[in-house]
Design an enzyme around this catalytic site. Structure first.
Site, PDB file in Angstrom:
ATOM      1  N   SER A 275       0.839  -1.894  -1.286  1.00 30.06           N
ATOM      2  CA  SER A 275      -0.206  -1.076  -0.844  1.00 30.06           C
ATOM      3  C   SER A 275      -0.462   0.167  -2.184  1.00 30.06           C
ATOM      4  CB  SER A 275       0.481  -0.111   0.033  1.00 30.06           C
ATOM      5  OG  SER A 275       1.663   0.471  -0.384  1.00 30.06           O
TER       6      SER A 275
ATOM      7  N   LYS B 258      -3.301  -0.099  11.226  1.00 28.19           N
ATOM      8  CA  LYS B 258      -4.518  -0.089   9.986  1.00 28.19           C
ATOM      9  C   LYS B 258      -5.534  -1.003  10.557  1.00 28.19           C
ATOM     10  CE  LYS B 258      -0.852   0.797   6.567  1.00 28.19           C
ATOM     11  NZ  LYS B 258       0.292   0.456   6.351  1.00 28.19           N
TER      12      LYS B 258
ATOM     13  N   HIS C 199      -0.962  -4.156   5.413  1.00 29.35           N
ATOM     14  CA  HIS C 199      -2.198  -4.011   4.777  1.00 29.35           C
ATOM     15  C   HIS C 199      -3.163  -5.206   4.777  1.00 29.35           C
ATOM     16  CE1 HIS C 199      -2.197   0.094   3.382  1.00 29.35           C
ATOM     17  NE2 HIS C 199      -0.750  -0.060   3.190  1.00 29.35           N
TER      18      HIS C 199
HETATM   19  C1  PLP Z   1       1.807   1.040   6.632  1.00 28.70           C
HETATM   20  C2  PLP Z   1       2.894   0.164   6.541  1.00 28.70           C
HETATM   21  C3  PLP Z   1       3.913   0.094   7.379  1.00 28.70           C
HETATM   22  C4  PLP Z   1       4.408   1.063   8.258  1.00 28.70           C
HETATM   23  O1  PLP Z   1       3.377   0.893   9.581  1.00 28.70           O
HETATM   24  P1  PLP Z   1       3.645   1.863  10.827  1.00 28.70           P
HETATM   25  O2  PLP Z   1       3.117   1.037  12.121  1.00 28.70           O
HETATM   26  O3  PLP Z   1       2.480   3.161  10.697  1.00 28.70           O
HETATM   27  O4  PLP Z   1       4.943   2.360  10.844  1.00 28.70           O
HETATM   28  C5  PLP Z   1       5.109  -0.785   7.098  1.00 28.70           C
HETATM   29  N1  PLP Z   1       4.994  -1.596   6.191  1.00 28.70           N
HETATM   30  C6  PLP Z   1       3.795  -1.879   5.338  1.00 28.70           C
HETATM   31  C7  PLP Z   1       3.820  -2.775   4.321  1.00 28.70           C
HETATM   32  C8  PLP Z   1       2.864  -0.819   5.474  1.00 28.70           C
HETATM   33  O5  PLP Z   1       1.713  -0.928   4.628  1.00 28.70           O
END
Ligand code: PLP
Length: 396
Positions: free
Chosen positions: A183, A242, A211
């Site tokens: 990320s 997301k 992502h």
């Molecule tokens: C955003 C993200 C998470 C967390 O996701 P949530 O559903 O908001 O808890 C977990 N792993 C990765 C790689 C992320 O980018």
């Protein structure tokens, strides 16, 4: 007891963070009409949300959420196995399995929970787990919770990983876990090579594609599709926070036996309330209408990303990443990074600067995230702002 000493100690800890520039100040958002946000009474173009496809404002998604809210109320007041499983939850699990070409799916209230509830179910003493050093915090925490021997390999270093896999040859089970998209850099993992390595050394292969899901690959199945391993990873975790929604929620999908076992033993599933129906309804809508409604948005996202990257490169900025809409503007110097974020705010552009310890020392950056919902006009306005602010600070 909350003694005066404890109080002073904590105050000092906070003060050290402030002095080191590590103190995070949350901006209060007063409205969220999409690619614009209102902060401190000022309308700003939002360049740092995970709203890749604009799903959190999309009419069909919102309608599906409202319908689920009406039919199933706010929530089930229960965990899944007591009174928290509706037909909506089951439908969503089936739809996800079909979408990602897997056997079964289990829902969580976040991907963070999916990751922290995963590894300890499968691994214990005598097993081994291998994790990329840049993996998401939730993977790191999940790894910490399991009793397997831990191997952390340097980012993307598959030679080191192979040596570790050989060193752990005697382990009962081996499991390799990676982010699909890292990320902070918008970089896609070498999933094809990792898969081959897992096959060679008989290791379970886990990808967290938070992502990537809905963003990458010809049909939006994510980094796994982009790298040719769709339907070939043993376990996939991802989020509805997301591209596949925007509110919250997550899931683990993969082999039937593994999902069956998670339903029996995964602590974040067993001991936490079931996913809010409105979120399940919204996610189901996105999955079921992906072909017709969201592929065009995904194409627009790709187009917007290319358009904006070209503009920034022309201005003379150094960019990280590549095809993913995460576009890190590499400033390197931490003080300049923060100054640029402030200057952009003045110009009506909302971004956040990232400095150590979120990214390595000397790798300060502004992480821009493009959305399909950004108009060309907004991207042009942002370009002008980035030109003015960058020149003022002698960055470009
Ligand atoms: C955003 C993200 C998470 C967390 O996701 P949530 O559903 O908001 O808890 C977990 N792993 C990765 C790689 C992320 O980018």
């Amino acid at each position: 007891m909350f003694s005066n000493k404890l109080k002073t100690d904590i105050q000092n800890e906070l003060q050290t963070m402030r002095e080191g520039g590590l103190f995070k100040v949350e901006k209060v958002v007063e409205g969220h009409p999409g690619t614009e946000i209102i902060v401190d009474g000022k309308k700003l173009i939002n360049l740092c949300a995970n709203n890749y496809l604009g799903t959190s404002q999309q009419k069909g998604v919102l309608k599906a959420a409202q319908k689920a809210l009406k039919e199933y109320s706010l929530g089930l007041n229960s965990v899944r196995f007591i009174a928290g499983t509706t037909d909506l939850h089951k439908k969503l699990e089936t739809a996800i399995s079909k979408f990602f070409q897997t056997e079964d799916t289990i829902l969580y209230t976040s991907c963070f929970d999916a990751n922290t509830g995963l590894f300890e179910v499968l691994l214990t003493e005598g097993d081994a787990i291998f994790s990329d050093e840049l993996n998401h915090a939730s993977i790191i925490d999940g790894v910490r919770l399991c009793k397997a021997e831990r191997f952390r390999f340097h980012h993307n270093n598959l030679e080191e990983l192979e040596k570790q896999l050989i060193a752990a040859k005697g382990a009962r089970r081996r499991l390799v876990v990676t982010d699909g998209v890292f990320s902070m850099d918008g970089e896609i993992a070498k999933l094809d090579e990792l898969k081959a390595l897992c096959d060679k050394h008989d290791a379970i292969f886990v990808v967290d594609d938070s992502h990537g899901s809905g963003v990458l690959g010809k049909t939006g199945r994510g980094s796994i599709e982009e790298k040719g391993v769709l339907g070939k990873v043993d376990i996939l975790t991802s989020t509805f926070g997301k591209a596949l929604g925007g509110a919250g929620g997550g899931f683990t999908t993969g082999k039937k036996e593994i999902i069956d076992l998670l339903r029996q033993r995964s602590r974040t599933y067993l001991f936490s309330n079931s996913l809010m129906p409105a979120i399940a309804g919204a996610a189901l809508y996105v999955i079921e209408h992906f072909e017709q409604e969201f592929i065009p948005l995904k194409e627009r996202l790709t187009d917007n990303t290319r358009y904006f990257r070209t503009k920034l490169e022309k201005l003379g900025y150094t960019l990280g990443g590549g095809s993913h809409p995460i576009t890190p503007l590499m400033i390197f110097d931490e003080v300049k990074t923060m100054a640029l974020a402030d200057a952009l705010l003045e110009e009506g552009i909302y971004t956040r600067g990232f400095a150590y310890p979120v990214v390595p020392k000397g790798k300060g950056r502004i992480r821009i995230q493009i959305s399909a919902a950004h108009t060309k006009e907004q991207l042009d306005t942002a370009t002008t702002a980035l030109e003015r602010a960058g020149k003022k600070l002698n960055i470009i």
